[in-house]
Motif scaffolding. Sequence first.
Motif, PDB file in Angstrom:
ATOM      1  N   HIS A  10       0.820  -1.208   0.000  1.00  0.00           N
ATOM      2  CA  HIS A  10       0.000   0.000   0.000  1.00  0.00           C
ATOM      3  C   HIS A  10       0.860   1.265   0.000  1.00  0.00           C
ATOM      4  O   HIS A  10       0.548   2.240  -0.700  1.00  0.00           O
ATOM      5  N   HIS A  50      -7.653   3.930   3.407  1.00  0.00           N
ATOM      6  CA  HIS A  50      -7.239   2.556   3.663  1.00  0.00           C
ATOM      7  C   HIS A  50      -5.820   2.439   4.203  1.00  0.00           C
ATOM      8  O   HIS A  50      -5.343   1.325   4.415  1.00  0.00           O
ATOM      9  N   THR A  69      -5.189  -1.288   6.063  1.00  0.00           N
ATOM     10  CA  THR A  69      -4.456  -2.318   5.341  1.00  0.00           C
ATOM     11  C   THR A  69      -3.295  -2.869   6.151  1.00  0.00           C
ATOM     12  O   THR A  69      -2.860  -4.001   5.942  1.00  0.00           O
ATOM     13  N   ARG A 101      -5.391  -5.217   9.066  1.00  0.00           N
ATOM     14  CA  ARG A 101      -6.367  -6.235   8.700  1.00  0.00           C
ATOM     15  C   ARG A 101      -5.818  -7.123   7.595  1.00  0.00           C
ATOM     16  O   ARG A 101      -5.175  -6.665   6.665  1.00  0.00           O
ATOM     17  N   ARG A 102      -6.087  -8.400   7.697  1.00  0.00           N
ATOM     18  CA  ARG A 102      -5.606  -9.343   6.699  1.00  0.00           C
ATOM     19  C   ARG A 102      -6.432  -9.219   5.425  1.00  0.00           C
ATOM     20  O   ARG A 102      -7.633  -8.935   5.468  1.00  0.00           O
ATOM     21  N   PRO A 103      -5.803  -9.426   4.261  1.00  0.00           N
ATOM     22  CA  PRO A 103      -6.552  -9.345   3.013  1.00  0.00           C
ATOM     23  C   PRO A 103      -7.679 -10.368   2.968  1.00  0.00           C
ATOM     24  O   PRO A 103      -7.549 -11.476   3.477  1.00  0.00           O
ATOM     25  N   ARG A 121      -7.782  -4.660  -0.086  1.00  0.00           N
ATOM     26  CA  ARG A 121      -7.728  -5.959   0.579  1.00  0.00           C
ATOM     27  C   ARG A 121      -8.356  -7.073  -0.257  1.00  0.00           C
ATOM     28  O   ARG A 121      -8.428  -8.216   0.183  1.00  0.00           O
ATOM     29  N   LYS A 141      -8.309  -9.884  -2.345  1.00  0.00           N
ATOM     30  CA  LYS A 141      -7.296 -10.840  -2.780  1.00  0.00           C
ATOM     31  C   LYS A 141      -7.499 -11.255  -4.230  1.00  0.00           C
ATOM     32  O   LYS A 141      -6.536 -11.431  -4.986  1.00  0.00           O
TER      33      LYS A 141
END
Length: 299
Positions: free
Chosen positions: A3, A92, A96, A99-101, A196, A198
């Motif tokens: 990011h 974000h 980012t 937090r997990r993607p 996020r 994926k």
Amino acid sequence: MDHRKEVRDFLVSRRARITPEQAGLPSYGGKRRVPGLRREEVAMVAGLSVDYYGRLERGNLAGASESVLEAVARALRLDDAERQHLFDLARHTETTATRRPAGPRAPAAPRPAVTSILSGMTRIPAYVRTARMEIVAANELCRALYGGALDDDRLPLNLARYLFLDPHSRGFFLDWDHVADDLVGSLRAQVGRDPRDKGLSNLIGELSTRSDEFVVRWARQNVRLHRTARKRLHNRMVGEIELTGNALELLGDDLTLIAYTADVGSQADDQLRLLASWAATQAAGAHDSDPAQSSLQHD
């Protein structure tokens, strides 16, 4: 995707395209070491300290106020899409890192109401796509316009994969380069809105390894809001046809409806009528040849 790198590359690319003269600053002649504005010049125009702007450009937008972001947007002469992208990146920045993607999500089938709307648009080619450019449904006229690429057994079809990995796309989109620029700009904007995702990251990774055309465009950091655009397409039944693609957001469904329209009385309008008539004939022929339907008609 990193990011901070996204933020850094975007801001650097935006200041690189602005000359001192465009920013109302003296250039003093001579050769400059960097293209466009220097970092300290952006800070000056935005009314920020050089240290603070440098922190922003290194990818740290955490805590940046709306007024600061607006000042940076004005200094960099961002358009509406670029300004929104900057605000999305800032929103974000903190989440980012903590937090997990989200895992890849399969494209959801549109609600029956949405498919009914599509089916009811008998004179307008239209399809519904996700934010990742996955076409999940198309009406009969749009399937005819795309020459089989959107048949039910081929959906969902990712428009980005079709454009960059299927050689047939160059024969269909007559202004292929322009369409490719717009699509990559839309994907870049979506990365800012949902970093996020994926599945989106996987798509970008796949295209980056399989398409040099995509890599070149992705590196430009351009973003675009997909609202309306003229499209020149080639269809085997009606030849070259020029239509206006209109994007309508279905906010509650996280989907976008793309509808192709033609000016009333134009050549394209006549071509759509002809294509609609041909598509209806083909559908009727398929219906009559279905053994189950023939049995029902004779019962």
